[in-house]
Design a protein around this motif. Structure first.
Motif, PDB file in Angstrom:
ATOM      1  N   ASP A 104     -22.097  16.361 -33.858  1.00  0.00           N
ATOM      2  CA  ASP A 104     -21.115  17.386 -32.956  1.00  0.00           C
ATOM      3  C   ASP A 104     -19.636  17.355 -34.024  1.00  0.00           C
ATOM      4  O   ASP A 104     -19.552  16.496 -34.905  1.00  0.00           O
ATOM      5  CB  ASP A 104     -20.574  16.984 -31.674  1.00  0.00           C
ATOM      6  N   ALA A 105     -18.987  18.627 -34.052  1.00  0.00           N
ATOM      7  CA  ALA A 105     -17.861  18.606 -34.628  1.00  0.00           C
ATOM      8  C   ALA A 105     -16.819  18.408 -33.690  1.00  0.00           C
ATOM      9  O   ALA A 105     -16.361  18.903 -32.800  1.00  0.00           O
ATOM     10  CB  ALA A 105     -17.658  20.228 -34.946  1.00  0.00           C
TER      11      ALA A 105
ATOM     12  N   MET B 114     -14.141  20.709 -32.580  1.00  0.00           N
ATOM     13  CA  MET B 114     -14.346  21.642 -31.481  1.00  0.00           C
ATOM     14  C   MET B 114     -13.632  20.882 -30.007  1.00  0.00           C
ATOM     15  O   MET B 114     -13.570  22.053 -28.942  1.00  0.00           O
ATOM     16  CB  MET B 114     -15.803  21.952 -30.959  1.00  0.00           C
TER      17      MET B 114
ATOM     18  N   LEU C 267     -16.901  23.910 -41.109  1.00  0.00           N
ATOM     19  CA  LEU C 267     -17.223  24.449 -39.636  1.00  0.00           C
ATOM     20  C   LEU C 267     -18.159  25.457 -39.727  1.00  0.00           C
ATOM     21  O   LEU C 267     -18.862  25.768 -38.493  1.00  0.00           O
ATOM     22  CB  LEU C 267     -15.814  24.994 -39.440  1.00  0.00           C
TER      23      LEU C 267
ATOM     24  N   HIS D 246     -21.262  24.675 -38.013  1.00  0.00           N
ATOM     25  CA  HIS D 246     -21.208  24.735 -36.623  1.00  0.00           C
ATOM     26  C   HIS D 246     -21.134  26.306 -36.084  1.00  0.00           C
ATOM     27  O   HIS D 246     -20.668  26.428 -34.981  1.00  0.00           O
ATOM     28  CB  HIS D 246     -20.413  23.851 -36.115  1.00  0.00           C
TER      29      HIS D 246
END
Length: 339
Positions: free
Chosen positions: A34-35, A38, A74, A77
């Motif tokens: 996961d980023a 975010m 980014l 994602h």
């Protein structure tokens, strides 16, 4: 340069920075892949908790949740165009935490590497890298960051591009590199090489140093390398909380609060003025570091064998600067004679 960090450096011998971002967020539920950036929008309450954990533990400086907030990272994602906005939001949350802390706290806008290899070895051009760093820095400035904080860089070309990006944004900055390959960065830069790089930059960082790497022992040897090159700017030490170990499907760092307290004092004695933790460093570690820095007297720079005795063995025989059969001990003793 006049900002909160420069003012605090004038009035404090040592400043305590924060600890890990990823480790703390994983403990809050962030999943691998996961980023984290975010979460600035999706879970601002958890980002607030991250920041307050460092402040409540005694940190004078904490970094924003924006390490990967650049177009290159980014895009993995589907959010390449959101670098500025996510950077800004990370700083806005941080600004609120700092402004309600009841004491001066520096908001440092974290800026990590692009994740790409720069020309001539790789495809990333200098101009594109500068614009990516500019976009992130501008977002951090818009959100209220006091300074930018470049970290975990390995290529001098990327360090230079970031310096230009910060200049375009009009944001003062600090910059650390990761010396994780036998005393060198992954792209081959030595501790003395970073000192030379910093001194030749037109938009030089306010402070520079090392973060992450392979362990706190190695990081302190790198700090001694900086000092031996006679830098004119404050040195940053931000080492990992021990060594990572895989257990029950997760990465854990074996460094105890007591070990990190010893590391913090030794980092100060080696010559660092801004001291924090990197991977694995939790609020409990920071509290121990704060207490140690506040209560233990400053001493001489440690010999290399003293670092090993307290923090563990080095991961390589030398610090990456060539034939080091006796140079590390000589350098360490020379440092002792000047304190």
């Amino acid at each position: 340069m006049t900002n909160l960090l420069s003012k605090m450096l004038e009035t404090h011998d040592t400043l305590l920075a924060d600890g890990a971002t990823g480790t703390n967020l994983f403990n809050m539920g962030l999943m691998s892949g996961d980023a984290p950036e975010m979460w600035n929008e999706e879970h601002p309450d958890r980002i607030t908790t991250l920041y307050r954990g460092a402040v409540d533990a005694g940190s004078d400086i904490f970094l924003t949740n924006s390490f990967g907030a650049n177009a290159s990272r980014l895009k993995l994602h589907g959010a390449a165009k959101r670098a500025h906005a996510l950077s800004r939001i990370s700083a806005e949350i941080a600004r609120e935490v700092a402004d309600t802390a009841g004491r001066p706290i520096v908001v440092a806008g974290s800026v990590g590497p692009t994740g790409e290899i720069m020309e001539p070895v790789g495809p990333l051009s200098h101009a594109v890298a500068v614009e990516m760093f500019h976009e992130t820095a501008d977002g951090l400035k818009a959100g209220g960051a006091d300074v930018g904080w470049l970290e975990t860089i390995s290529a001098p070309e990327e360090y230079r591009a970031a310096a230009e990006g910060f200049a375009l944004a009009g944001l003062d900055w600090c910059g650390t590199m990761s010396f994780d390959t036998a005393g060198r960065t992954m792209m081959g830069l030595t501790s003395s090489g970073l000192v030379e790089l910093v001194q030749e930059l037109e938009n030089a960082p306010m402070a520079f140093g090392a973060n992450c790497g392979t362990g706190s022992s190695d990081l302190l040897r790198t700090i001694l390398g900086f000092v031996a090159a006679n830098p004119t700017r404050p040195i940053i030490a931000k080492g990992n909380a021990g060594i990572p170990k895989y257990h029950d499907g997760h990465i854990h760092y074996d460094g105890t609060p007591e070990l990190m307290a010893d590391y913090a004092v030794m980092a100060r004695n080696c010559g660092a003025r801004i001291i924090g933790g990197c991977c694995g460093t939790m609020p409990d570690h920071l509290r121990a570091m704060r207490e140690a820095l506040d209560t233990r007297p400053k001493g001489d720079a440690p010999l290399l064998e003293e670092i090993v005795a307290k923090l563990g063995a080095f991961s390589s025989e030398n610090d990456g600067t060539g034939d080091q059969s006796d140079a590390p001990q000589r350098r360490s003793r020379n440092r002792r004679s000047r304190t």
